[in-house]
Design a protein around this motif. Sequence first.
Motif, short mmCIF file in Angstrom:
data_model
loop_
_atom_site.label_atom_id
_atom_site.label_comp_id
_atom_site.label_asym_id
_atom_site.label_seq_id
_atom_site.Cartn_x
_atom_site.Cartn_y
_atom_site.Cartn_z
N PHE A 1 -11.14 12.18 3.62
CA PHE A 1 -10.13 11.56 4.46
C PHE A 1 -8.85 11.42 3.67
CE2 PHE A 1 -7.65 8.00 5.94
CZ PHE A 1 -7.54 8.27 7.29
N VAL B 1 0.18 8.18 12.62
CA VAL B 1 -0.75 7.23 13.20
C VAL B 1 -0.51 5.87 12.55
CG1 VAL B 1 -3.17 6.73 13.68
CG2 VAL B 1 -2.45 9.10 13.38
N ALA B 2 -0.41 4.82 13.37
CA ALA B 2 -0.18 3.47 12.83
C ALA B 2 -1.43 2.97 12.11
CB ALA B 2 0.19 2.51 13.96
N LYS C 1 -3.72 10.73 -0.78
CA LYS C 1 -5.00 10.58 -0.10
C LYS C 1 -5.34 9.10 0.05
CE LYS C 1 -9.84 11.91 -0.76
NZ LYS C 1 -10.40 10.56 -0.68
N ALA D 1 -0.17 5.15 0.88
CA ALA D 1 -0.55 5.65 2.19
C ALA D 1 0.32 6.81 2.68
CB ALA D 1 -0.53 4.52 3.22
N HIS E 1 0.86 -1.19 0.00
CA HIS E 1 0.00 0.00 0.00
C HIS E 1 0.89 1.23 0.00
CE1 HIS E 1 -3.44 -2.57 0.73
NE2 HIS E 1 -2.81 -3.12 1.74
N HIS F 1 -4.97 9.77 3.72
CA HIS F 1 -4.03 8.87 4.38
C HIS F 1 -2.71 9.54 4.72
CE1 HIS F 1 -6.51 5.29 3.58
NE2 HIS F 1 -5.86 4.83 4.62
N TRP G 1 -16.26 8.72 15.57
CA TRP G 1 -14.98 8.03 15.67
C TRP G 1 -13.84 8.97 15.29
CZ3 TRP G 1 -12.04 6.24 11.23
CH2 TRP G 1 -10.96 5.44 11.56
N HIS H 1 -7.26 0.43 11.41
CA HIS H 1 -7.70 -0.77 10.69
C HIS H 1 -7.64 -2.04 11.53
CE1 HIS H 1 -8.27 1.30 6.96
NE2 HIS H 1 -7.06 1.79 6.99
N HIS I 1 -13.49 -0.67 2.96
CA HIS I 1 -13.72 0.62 3.62
C HIS I 1 -14.23 1.62 2.59
CE1 HIS I 1 -10.78 -1.47 6.03
NE2 HIS I 1 -11.17 -0.76 7.06
N ASN I 2 -15.24 2.36 2.96
CA ASN I 2 -15.80 3.29 1.99
C ASN I 2 -16.55 4.41 2.69
OD1 ASN I 2 -16.22 4.21 -0.53
ND2 ASN I 2 -17.30 2.39 -1.26
N VAL J 1 -4.21 2.90 -1.84
CA VAL J 1 -4.00 2.15 -3.07
C VAL J 1 -3.88 0.64 -2.83
CG1 VAL J 1 -2.61 1.84 -5.13
CG2 VAL J 1 -2.81 4.11 -4.14
N ILE J 2 -4.67 -0.12 -3.55
CA ILE J 2 -4.57 -1.58 -3.52
C ILE J 2 -3.51 -1.95 -4.55
CG2 ILE J 2 -5.79 -3.75 -3.87
CD1 ILE J 2 -6.96 -2.21 -1.58
N LEU K 1 -15.87 4.01 11.40
CA LEU K 1 -15.71 5.04 10.36
C LEU K 1 -16.77 6.13 10.48
CD1 LEU K 1 -14.64 3.41 6.97
CD2 LEU K 1 -13.35 3.63 9.08
C1 HEC Z 1 -6.62 7.66 10.91
C2 HEC Z 1 -7.15 6.41 10.46
C3 HEC Z 1 -6.42 5.62 9.38
C4 HEC Z 1 -5.09 5.25 9.33
C5 HEC Z 1 -3.99 5.61 10.33
C6 HEC Z 1 -4.93 4.45 8.15
N1 HEC Z 1 -6.12 4.33 7.50
FE1 HEC Z 1 -6.48 3.28 5.79
N2 HEC Z 1 -8.39 3.99 5.74
C7 HEC Z 1 -8.96 4.81 6.68
C8 HEC Z 1 -10.26 5.24 6.21
C9 HEC Z 1 -11.20 6.17 6.96
C10 HEC Z 1 -10.46 4.64 4.94
C11 HEC Z 1 -11.64 4.83 4.00
C12 HEC Z 1 -11.28 5.94 3.06
C13 HEC Z 1 -12.34 6.28 2.04
O1 HEC Z 1 -13.29 5.56 1.87
O2 HEC Z 1 -12.17 7.33 1.39
C14 HEC Z 1 -9.26 3.85 4.68
C15 HEC Z 1 -9.06 3.08 3.54
C16 HEC Z 1 -7.94 2.27 3.32
C17 HEC Z 1 -7.76 1.41 2.17
C18 HEC Z 1 -8.71 1.25 1.00
C19 HEC Z 1 -8.24 2.08 -0.17
C20 HEC Z 1 -8.28 3.56 0.09
O3 HEC Z 1 -7.21 4.18 0.13
O4 HEC Z 1 -9.38 4.11 0.25
C21 HEC Z 1 -6.54 0.79 2.34
C22 HEC Z 1 -5.87 -0.20 1.40
C23 HEC Z 1 -5.97 1.28 3.57
N3 HEC Z 1 -6.84 2.18 4.14
C24 HEC Z 1 -4.73 0.89 4.07
C25 HEC Z 1 -4.06 1.55 5.08
C26 HEC Z 1 -2.68 1.31 5.44
C27 HEC Z 1 -1.75 0.30 4.79
C28 HEC Z 1 -2.38 2.17 6.47
C29 HEC Z 1 -1.04 2.37 7.17
C30 HEC Z 1 0.09 2.68 6.33
C31 HEC Z 1 -3.60 2.93 6.77
N4 HEC Z 1 -4.58 2.54 5.89
C32 HEC Z 1 -3.72 3.88 7.77
C33 HEC Z 1 -8.40 5.18 7.89
C34 HEC Z 1 -7.07 5.03 8.22
#
Ligand code: HEC
Length: 466
Positions: A379, A390-391, A257, A253, A250, A381, A415, A396, A371-372, A260-261, A411
């Motif tokens: 939001f 933030v970890a 924003k 991140a 990923h 990243h 929260w 997640h 997640h959506n 990425v899958i 979400l």
């Molecule tokens: C502060 C909270 C938070 C943190 C920290 C976080 N995420 Fe997320 N993540 C979210 C949220 C909220 C969504 C949904 C975003 C959306 O729908 O637009 C999400 C969505 C995702 C997705 C789906 C694709 C996308 O980007 O929408 C992936 C993959 C993902 N996160 C991986 C990670 C990874 C790997 C990390 C650490 C490097 C991380 N996340 C850290 C809150 C977080």
Amino acid sequence: MLLKRICWVFSIVLLASIVAHAAPTKEAGKELFTANCAACHNKNMKDNLTGPALGGMEERWAAYPRADLYSWIRNSQSLISAGHPRAVELWNQWKPVLMNNFTGLTDEQIESIILHVNDVYTAKPLTPVAGTGDTAGGGKGDNSNMWLFGGLALILALLAFALMRIVDNLGNIARVQAGQEPVRRTLVQILTTKGAVAFLVFALTLIFGYKTVDNATRMGREQNYQPDQPVAFSHKLHAGTQKIDCQYCHDGARRSKQSVIPAANTCMNCHSAVKKGTQSGTAEITKIYASIGFDPITNVYIKDYDNWSDKQIEDLYKKWIGQEYMSANSLTAMNDAGRSVVETQWEGVVKALKDDSNGKIQGPIEWVRVHNLPDHAYFNHAQHVAIGQVACQKCHGPVEQMDIVYQYSTLGMGWCINCHRETEVKFEGNDYYKQYERYHQELKDGKRDKVTVSDIGGLECQKCHY
Ligand code: HEC
Ligand code: HEC
Ligand code: HEC
Ligand code: HEC
Ligand code: HEC
Ligand code: HEC
């Protein structure tokens, strides 16, 4: 007139409070139990295939505060990881099966379930409810919602009836003053007036509309949502056992924003060499090859793969599956059992790749989004991962322990806000925060001991809403 109105307001408040504070009952417990628990638990003393019998559970938790039992039912994992003796004992006995979280159950609802479980005299063998397993608490709260809706509908109906009466009375006063006979309508007459019918239609539309919109906007955004994926990719294996860094796959991140899958190319960094899994053999990894056109027998990427016919693709990968599995070099030299393995595996590949939006075997693997957020929420990243440090797991959950990813957090807006209220901004050595000179000065002068995200604007509506 005024007195009448006061009476109405009073009875509405009374009714509403009765509806809101429903005391625990066996009947409510039975419904909750059947909808949420019966798939894994019997209410008598007999263990199920998937979970322990709940009969006698109250006694087994008697040594601990009642609140511990509540926490267990709402989130057993956190109690296990906190080392609670009964929780750990249960886990050791039943692992790796985990209980779903039921964060939405109120104390009263749990007490209702306990009442139902303890009610041994009417105990009948319960037929397990199929399919509650992966909706994970989907039924929670529905019950009390129905009561609420029912109550509200009743109140509204009574209110409407009262208004009709008032209108009638006013009309009669006018009539009497004008020297006419007063008219008294019966209940049936009132209920069949245009106004009453229109009101009924309006109320029903409102209730069902609310339900539908509520369900639609929450689609795929439920806590614990865990859809099946086209390829049995396991985070537990890759991020856990193999210890591959989250950001290796990923990599968005940190910079953008979106997290990425990863594309199949990222998988191929390893899977051009690792062609079989211990669990699934060739069944799952072949899907990666067939999506991008890698020939695992000769180790080359197929030129012009996009123009290959389904038949050509089928022949190649069936040969690969057969050869790897049955050590036979041609499909015709294979026995029936061998052929059936090949057929089944190939069906799996076709189902995963061809039944998607482009309708072809070729093309990217279409993962199901877990997640959506709704479109009106923003939001980012990078803001959280790179700047806020933030970890991933904070939001997640323990992804490295998940075979299939599920939505760990709610979400919801609450929260986000809670965390912004509680989390301290890491100012030290972070150039991004240079602009907040005042806070730096106050920290230095000892006027404040911390700066939270809310202090830097993390509660402002427009930061999160377009
Ligand atoms: C502060 C909270 C938070 C943190 C920290 C976080 N995420 Fe997320 N993540 C979210 C949220 C909220 C969504 C949904 C975003 C959306 O729908 O637009 C999400 C969505 C995702 C997705 C789906 C694709 C996308 O980007 O929408 C992936 C993959 C993902 N996160 C991986 C990670 C990874 C790997 C990390 C650490 C490097 C991380 N996340 C850290 C809150 C977080
Ligand atoms: C997906 C299956 C599943 C569902 C659904 C489920 N449980 Fe469980 N439950 C388990 C398992 C498995 C355990 C054993 C501990 C473990 O492995 O986590 C357990 C343990 C328990 C225990 C501890 C029992 C004891 O002897 O101490 C209680 C209490 C409990 N569950 C209550 C409930 C209630 C109430 C519901 C419904 C609201 C429910 N469970 C729904 C699987 C489930
Ligand atoms: C080997 C590559 C790889 C690694 C390493 C990896 N992931 Fe993933 N991740 C994926 C793939 C592929 C998907 C899409 C399929 C799925 O949901 O399982 C995914 C999906 C996700 C999702 C769900 C995205 C959605 O649809 O909302 C989250 C959250 C996530 N990963 C977080 C993490 C975290 C946290 C780590 C580190 C502990 C991690 N991933 C490590 C490949 C990887
Ligand atoms: C950094 C190396 C690496 C990357 C990148 C990677 N994998 Fe793997 N994967 C492995 C290893 C090593 C195994 C073998 C584990 C075993 O022995 O079963 C494996 C096994 C698998 C298995 C079979 C599991 C089983 O036990 O049957 C599947 C399916 C799989 N990977 C899918 C993927 C997908 C999809 C991607 C890309 C999103 C990916 N992998 C990316 C290293 C990787
Ligand atoms: C686990 C804690 C946590 C959660 C949950 C969380 N955030 Fe944050 N958020 C942070 C931290 C820490 C920062 C500080 C980084 C910074 O200064 O920009 C931040 C900053 C932000 C900012 C920038 C604020 C500013 O004034 O610069 C936005 C916007 C934001 N978050 C949106 C969200 C949204 C939307 C959600 C929910 C979907 C969410 N956050 C959930 C911890 C969290
Ligand atoms: C830290 C980020 C954040 C801030 C600040 C924030 N919101 Fe939200 N808000 C969200 C998220 C995320 C959702 C989507 C929640 C969901 O769908 O469950 C949301 C949903 C909503 C909704 C839709 C109702 C719902 O529950 O789905 C409204 C209305 C709303 N916010 C208004 C506001 C107002 C007004 C403010 C300022 C006082 C505000 N928000 C501040 C993140 C935020």
